[in-house]
Design a protein around this motif. Structure first.
Motif, PDB file in Angstrom:
ATOM      1  N   VAL A   1     -11.679  19.399 -63.795  1.00  0.00           N
ATOM      2  CA  VAL A   1     -11.893  18.436 -64.885  1.00  0.00           C
ATOM      3  C   VAL A   1     -12.604  17.189 -64.355  1.00  0.00           C
ATOM      4  O   VAL A   1     -13.554  16.694 -64.966  1.00  0.00           O
ATOM      5  CB  VAL A   1     -10.552  18.072 -65.563  1.00  0.00           C
ATOM      6  N   GLU A   2     -12.160  16.695 -63.202  1.00  0.00           N
ATOM      7  CA  GLU A   2     -12.805  15.510 -62.624  1.00  0.00           C
ATOM      8  C   GLU A   2     -14.254  15.800 -62.258  1.00  0.00           C
ATOM      9  O   GLU A   2     -15.136  14.971 -62.496  1.00  0.00           O
ATOM     10  CB  GLU A   2     -12.027  15.018 -61.407  1.00  0.00           C
ATOM     11  N   ALA A   3     -14.531  16.967 -61.693  1.00  0.00           N
ATOM     12  CA  ALA A   3     -15.909  17.327 -61.347  1.00  0.00           C
ATOM     13  C   ALA A   3     -16.778  17.424 -62.593  1.00  0.00           C
ATOM     14  O   ALA A   3     -17.928  16.971 -62.602  1.00  0.00           O
ATOM     15  CB  ALA A   3     -15.930  18.646 -60.571  1.00  0.00           C
ATOM     16  N   ALA A   4     -16.220  17.996 -63.657  1.00  0.00           N
ATOM     17  CA  ALA A   4     -16.970  18.090 -64.906  1.00  0.00           C
ATOM     18  C   ALA A   4     -17.246  16.710 -65.483  1.00  0.00           C
ATOM     19  O   ALA A   4     -18.333  16.440 -65.996  1.00  0.00           O
ATOM     20  CB  ALA A   4     -16.210  18.950 -65.919  1.00  0.00           C
ATOM     21  N   ALA A   5     -16.271  15.808 -65.400  1.00  0.00           N
ATOM     22  CA  ALA A   5     -16.461  14.449 -65.912  1.00  0.00           C
ATOM     23  C   ALA A   5     -17.538  13.717 -65.121  1.00  0.00           C
ATOM     24  O   ALA A   5     -18.378  13.015 -65.697  1.00  0.00           O
ATOM     25  CB  ALA A   5     -15.140  13.673 -65.857  1.00  0.00           C
ATOM     26  N   VAL A   6     -17.542  13.889 -63.806  1.00  0.00           N
ATOM     27  CA  VAL A   6     -18.571  13.258 -62.973  1.00  0.00           C
ATOM     28  C   VAL A   6     -19.948  13.829 -63.321  1.00  0.00           C
ATOM     29  O   VAL A   6     -20.926  13.083 -63.463  1.00  0.00           O
ATOM     30  CB  VAL A   6     -18.246  13.447 -61.473  1.00  0.00           C
TER      31      VAL A   6
ATOM     32  N   TYR B   1     -20.867  15.187 -66.135  1.00  0.00           N
ATOM     33  CA  TYR B   1     -21.225  14.719 -67.476  1.00  0.00           C
ATOM     34  C   TYR B   1     -21.729  13.278 -67.428  1.00  0.00           C
ATOM     35  O   TYR B   1     -22.737  12.931 -68.034  1.00  0.00           O
ATOM     36  CB  TYR B   1     -20.024  14.835 -68.412  1.00  0.00           C
ATOM     37  N   ALA B   2     -21.024  12.443 -66.680  1.00  0.00           N
ATOM     38  CA  ALA B   2     -21.426  11.036 -66.568  1.00  0.00           C
ATOM     39  C   ALA B   2     -22.792  10.906 -65.908  1.00  0.00           C
ATOM     40  O   ALA B   2     -23.552   9.988 -66.213  1.00  0.00           O
ATOM     41  CB  ALA B   2     -20.371  10.256 -65.781  1.00  0.00           C
TER      42      ALA B   2
ATOM     43  N   PRO C   1     -25.777  19.088 -66.930  1.00  0.00           N
ATOM     44  CA  PRO C   1     -24.990  20.061 -67.691  1.00  0.00           C
ATOM     45  C   PRO C   1     -23.723  20.417 -66.918  1.00  0.00           C
ATOM     46  O   PRO C   1     -23.776  20.652 -65.715  1.00  0.00           O
ATOM     47  CB  PRO C   1     -25.911  21.279 -67.808  1.00  0.00           C
ATOM     48  N   VAL C   2     -22.607  20.425 -67.615  1.00  0.00           N
ATOM     49  CA  VAL C   2     -21.320  20.674 -66.978  1.00  0.00           C
ATOM     50  C   VAL C   2     -21.156  22.155 -66.670  1.00  0.00           C
ATOM     51  O   VAL C   2     -20.750  22.528 -65.588  1.00  0.00           O
ATOM     52  CB  VAL C   2     -20.173  20.178 -67.879  1.00  0.00           C
ATOM     53  N   ASN C   3     -21.486  22.998 -67.598  1.00  0.00           N
ATOM     54  CA  ASN C   3     -21.247  24.423 -67.450  1.00  0.00           C
ATOM     55  C   ASN C   3     -22.257  25.147 -68.327  1.00  0.00           C
ATOM     56  O   ASN C   3     -22.129  25.155 -69.548  1.00  0.00           O
ATOM     57  CB  ASN C   3     -19.812  24.732 -67.865  1.00  0.00           C
ATOM     58  N   GLU C   4     -23.239  25.757 -67.708  1.00  0.00           N
ATOM     59  CA  GLU C   4     -24.295  26.438 -68.466  1.00  0.00           C
ATOM     60  C   GLU C   4     -23.737  27.556 -69.337  1.00  0.00           C
ATOM     61  O   GLU C   4     -24.182  27.753 -70.459  1.00  0.00           O
ATOM     62  CB  GLU C   4     -25.366  26.992 -67.511  1.00  0.00           C
ATOM     63  N   THR C   5     -22.749  28.289 -68.836  1.00  0.00           N
ATOM     64  CA  THR C   5     -22.154  29.375 -69.617  1.00  0.00           C
ATOM     65  C   THR C   5     -21.476  28.827 -70.860  1.00  0.00           C
ATOM     66  O   THR C   5     -21.631  29.377 -71.954  1.00  0.00           O
ATOM     67  CB  THR C   5     -21.142  30.154 -68.753  1.00  0.00           C
TER      68      THR C   5
END
Length: 161
Positions: free
Chosen positions: A28-33, A35-36, A40-44
């Motif tokens: 979640v933290e990696a995705a937030a970073v 996104y900020a 793109p957080v997750n291409e799939t």
């Protein structure tokens, strides 16, 4: 207690072990970073989201509908469906309470309701999926907010599983 510690404790209460909770929080933290940083957080996930939006547009009439918990054949609030936006003569949600006063059945599924209707067989999972789908809709900013007015508010799941 930090926000991470509070979420970690909640995940532990939900049945995640320490390693599982740590992995989930790290993702979640990696995705937030990401996104900020505008990446793109997750291409799939992005591809799945667009495919679902195409389905929703053909079935429900809008790409990002608001969702609600519904009662299906199981007679429990274990299903999910887009919020029904039918009005006037097309609205089939009218029913009467135990003393004959008119009321609106927001948990029912009628011919006026858009598809898809999904049975989860779990009140907990249905409520969770509605929250996820509505959060995704709100983040995308592409929902018709008129669909979630006071008479069409997404229903909350209740009761024990």
């Amino acid at each position: 207690m930090s926000a991470r510690d509070e979420v970690h404790a909640a995940l532990r209460r939900a049945g995640y072990g320490v390693p599982g909770a740590d992995r989930l929080l790290d993702r979640v933290e990696a995705a937030a970073v990401a996104y900020a940083a505008g990446r793109p957080v997750n291409e799939t996930l992005l591809k799945a989201r667009e495919a679902a939006a195409d389905l929703f547009e053909s079935e429900a009439g809008e790409r990002r509908p608001m969702w609600r918990v519904v009662i299906t054949d199981s007679e429990s609030p274990t299903g999910i469906a887009p919020v029904c936006t039918a009005t006037g003569d097309n609205d089939e949600h009218a029913k009467f309470d135990h003393i004959g006063r008119p009321m609106r059945d927001v948990e029912g599924v009628y011919g006026c309701c858009p598809d898809p209707v999904v049975e989860t067989y779990s009140t907990v999972l249905a409520a969770y999926l509605v929250e996820l789908l509505n959060a995704d809709t709100e983040v995308s900013g592409k929902s018709s907010r008129a669909a979630a007015d006071a008479t069409h508010e997404p229903a909350q799941a209740g009761g024990a599983q």
